[in-house]
Design a protein around this motif. Structure first.
Motif, PDB file in Angstrom:
ATOM      1  N   ALA A 172      -7.469  -1.327  -8.903  1.00 25.68           N
ATOM      2  CA  ALA A 172      -6.797  -2.089  -8.693  1.00 25.68           C
ATOM      3  C   ALA A 172      -6.008  -1.692  -7.698  1.00 25.68           C
ATOM      4  N   LEU A 173      -4.363  -1.011  -8.524  1.00 23.73           N
ATOM      5  CA  LEU A 173      -3.825  -0.529  -7.665  1.00 23.73           C
ATOM      6  C   LEU A 173      -3.494   0.100  -6.521  1.00 23.73           C
ATOM      7  N   ARG A 174      -4.030   1.158  -6.774  1.00 23.92           N
ATOM      8  CA  ARG A 174      -4.616   2.133  -4.851  1.00 23.92           C
ATOM      9  C   ARG A 174      -5.141   0.584  -4.464  1.00 23.92           C
ATOM     10  N   THR A 175      -6.268  -0.061  -4.398  1.00 21.53           N
ATOM     11  CA  THR A 175      -6.925  -0.935  -3.692  1.00 21.53           C
ATOM     12  C   THR A 175      -5.121  -1.664  -2.726  1.00 21.53           C
ATOM     13  N   GLU A 176      -5.019  -2.140  -3.779  1.00 17.46           N
ATOM     14  CA  GLU A 176      -3.314  -3.726  -3.341  1.00 17.46           C
ATOM     15  C   GLU A 176      -2.137  -3.092  -2.405  1.00 17.46           C
ATOM     16  N   VAL A 177      -1.796  -1.238  -3.189  1.00 14.26           N
ATOM     17  CA  VAL A 177      -1.082  -1.072  -2.249  1.00 14.26           C
ATOM     18  C   VAL A 177      -1.466  -0.349  -1.409  1.00 14.26           C
ATOM     19  N   ARG A 178      -2.589   0.013  -0.637  1.00 13.92           N
ATOM     20  CA  ARG A 178      -3.266   0.134  -0.037  1.00 13.92           C
ATOM     21  C   ARG A 178      -3.170  -1.190   1.537  1.00 13.92           C
ATOM     22  N   LYS A 179      -3.383  -1.947   0.833  1.00 12.83           N
ATOM     23  CA  LYS A 179      -3.898  -3.555   1.024  1.00 12.83           C
ATOM     24  C   LYS A 179      -2.137  -3.840   2.077  1.00 12.83           C
ATOM     25  N   VAL A 180      -1.315  -3.351   1.370  1.00 18.01           N
ATOM     26  CA  VAL A 180       0.235  -3.828   1.753  1.00 18.01           C
ATOM     27  C   VAL A 180       0.600  -2.658   2.671  1.00 18.01           C
ATOM     28  N   GLU A 181       0.123  -1.008   2.842  1.00 11.67           N
ATOM     29  CA  GLU A 181       0.354  -0.570   3.716  1.00 11.67           C
ATOM     30  C   GLU A 181      -0.215  -0.522   5.234  1.00 11.67           C
ATOM     31  N   THR A 182      -1.702  -1.296   4.813  1.00 14.62           N
ATOM     32  CA  THR A 182      -2.499  -1.917   6.690  1.00 14.62           C
ATOM     33  C   THR A 182      -1.728  -3.029   6.443  1.00 14.62           C
ATOM     34  N   GLY A 183      -1.092  -3.715   6.098  1.00 13.98           N
ATOM     35  CA  GLY A 183      -1.297  -5.386   6.488  1.00 13.98           C
ATOM     36  C   GLY A 183      -2.141  -6.259   6.055  1.00 13.98           C
ATOM     37  N   GLU A 184      -2.781  -5.583   5.561  1.00 13.23           N
ATOM     38  CA  GLU A 184      -4.372  -6.626   4.896  1.00 13.23           C
ATOM     39  C   GLU A 184      -3.831  -7.361   3.642  1.00 13.23           C
ATOM     40  N   TRP A 185      -2.667  -7.235   2.948  1.00 10.99           N
ATOM     41  CA  TRP A 185      -2.284  -7.998   1.241  1.00 10.99           C
ATOM     42  C   TRP A 185      -2.071  -9.392   2.291  1.00 10.99           C
ATOM     43  N   VAL A 186      -2.715 -10.319   1.374  1.00 12.72           N
ATOM     44  CA  VAL A 186      -2.322 -12.060   0.875  1.00 12.72           C
ATOM     45  C   VAL A 186      -1.735 -12.144   0.608  1.00 12.72           C
TER      46      VAL A 186
END
Length: 402
Positions: free
Chosen positions: A55-69
């Motif tokens: 889950a952490l890898r998924t969330e960090v990837r979202k932050v890096e790609t601008g997909e995090w909400v």
């Protein structure tokens, strides 16, 4: 002993904590809001360290790609709007979901941030619906309706977990109405005498409507299937109809009300055999419509359509049946003809066949059920008497073995 690799700044971290049910894990990472500020995000409830790491890898990837909400700013209403748009739903199902969410979810818990939903808040919401959830303000919703709305919410939040919006689904710990509490309304059916009495009266009162009631009563078709039947689906020489499609009423907030044709409820076509009497009446009915306009009997024309060739409005069609039943009850006496709904003509068809010993498999195919188990479940009220007949037949075999 190998040491666990220390995470670099920006990669976040994993910690364990104790609960009454055992050890759980949480993840912690930094995210950047649209305004440029940084937020420390904590997510709890992971059962294993590996699950937390994924889950952490998924969330960090979202932050890096601008997909995090920032979930604290995403309300349940906002999420459900997005969720429905991503589903592959039949138009009528999508309309039903939208209506129930608008009337019974948005009004009560729609403004709740997605990650603030709890099992207790959802249980409290369901109790409110049961007590005073009717849109017209006249009391509460049935247990069946509340369970249906809960099922929609549960499905949506399950997808939220799957797509990383939530760590756990709060509905997993909720207490919706049970299947027994959410039983459908009592099923009603006419006897063979009552059906025959009504059809005879209808023919003298309104022959065109009587044809529709006969088709429904003698084939067990659903309302939408009958209203979508076209003359190319009817083979009067071979004495059968092909049920290939259904028409339903779809209401949407933007487009209003429209009739939409689609597949049958199960998505499967079927063939229903006709009796000689129904075939004869269909020939006469077709001849009458032909005398009005040849357009009404061309292959693509609707069998039970209006005189302008259009679909009949399903709800008005049902109201017309209710009106006819009311008039017939006045004519015969209310004790001679119980009040039933249009859909109960389908139940009448199945009940009479099963009570007369027709194999469940045959009845299931006529009704268009996905399998015979559904037929057995829906019409289990027919079987106690049939079981008595079976017991008597078995005993007779032993009484006269020769």
């Amino acid at each position: 002993m190998a040491r666990t690799k220390r995470r670099q700044a920006g990669e976040g971290g994993i910690s364990e904590y104790r609960t009454s049910t055992g050890t759980k894990f949480l993840i912690k990472y930094n995210a950047v809001r649209p305004d440029g500020s940084t937020k420390v995000v904590l997510k709890r409830g992971f059962a294993t360290r590996r699950e937390a790491a994924n889950a952490l890898r998924t969330e960090v990837r979202k932050v890096e790609t601008g997909e995090w909400v920032d979930l604290s700013k995403e309300t349940l209403t906002s999420y459900l709007d997005e969720w429905i748009g991503a589903q592959r739903l039949a138009p009528s199902t999508e309309s039903s979901y939208e209506k129930n969410i608008r009337l019974h979810v948005d009004k009560y818990i729609g403004r709740t941030p997605l990650d603030r939903l709890t099992a207790m808040s959802i249980d409290t919401w369901m109790r409110k619906l049961e007590l005073s959830g009717r849109a017209d303000g006249k009391g509460g919703l049935s247990a069946r309706t509340v369970r249906y709305i809960f099922t929609i919410l549960r499905s949506a939040l399950s997808d939220a977990v799957k797509h990383g919006h939530l760590a756990v689904n709060p509905t997993d710990r909720c207490s919706p109405p049970t299947p027994s509490q959410a039983r459908p309304p009592e099923m009603l059916a006419w006897t063979a005498v009552e059906l025959a009495r009504f059809l005879t009266w209808s023919e003298s009162f309104d022959s065109e409507a009587a044809m529709a009631w006969r088709v429904l009563g003698f084939t067990g078709m659903r309302r939408g299937e009958a209203l979508a039947l076209r003359w190319r689906d009817v083979d009067l020489d071979v004495m059968r109809v092909a049920v290939r499609r259904s028409v339903g009423l779809v209401r949407t907030k933007d487009r209003g009300e429209e009739l939409v044709e689609g597949p049958t409820k199960t998505g499967q076509s079927r063939v229903v055999e006709l009796d000689a009497g129904t075939v004869q009446k269909l020939r006469l009915y077709k001849a009458r419509r032909s005398s009005i306009s040849s357009e009404l009997v061309r292959d693509s024309a609707l069998v039970l359509g209006g005189l302008d060739g259009s679909y009949r409005h399903p709800e008005r069609f049902s109201r017309r049946f209710n009106s006819h039943v009311t008039r017939a009850r006045r004519a015969f006496g209310e004790d001679k003809l119980p009040r039933i709904r249009l859909h109960d003509l389908r139940h009448t068809h199945a009940t009479l066949l099963l009570a007369d010993g027709e194999p469940v498999k045959v009845v299931s195919e006529r009704l268009g059920h996905a399998n015979a188990t559904i037929t057995l479940g829906v019409y289990q009220h027919v079987h106690p008497g049939m079981g008595r007949q079976a017991a008597d037949r078995f005993a007779a075999l032993l009484d006269d073995p020769e």
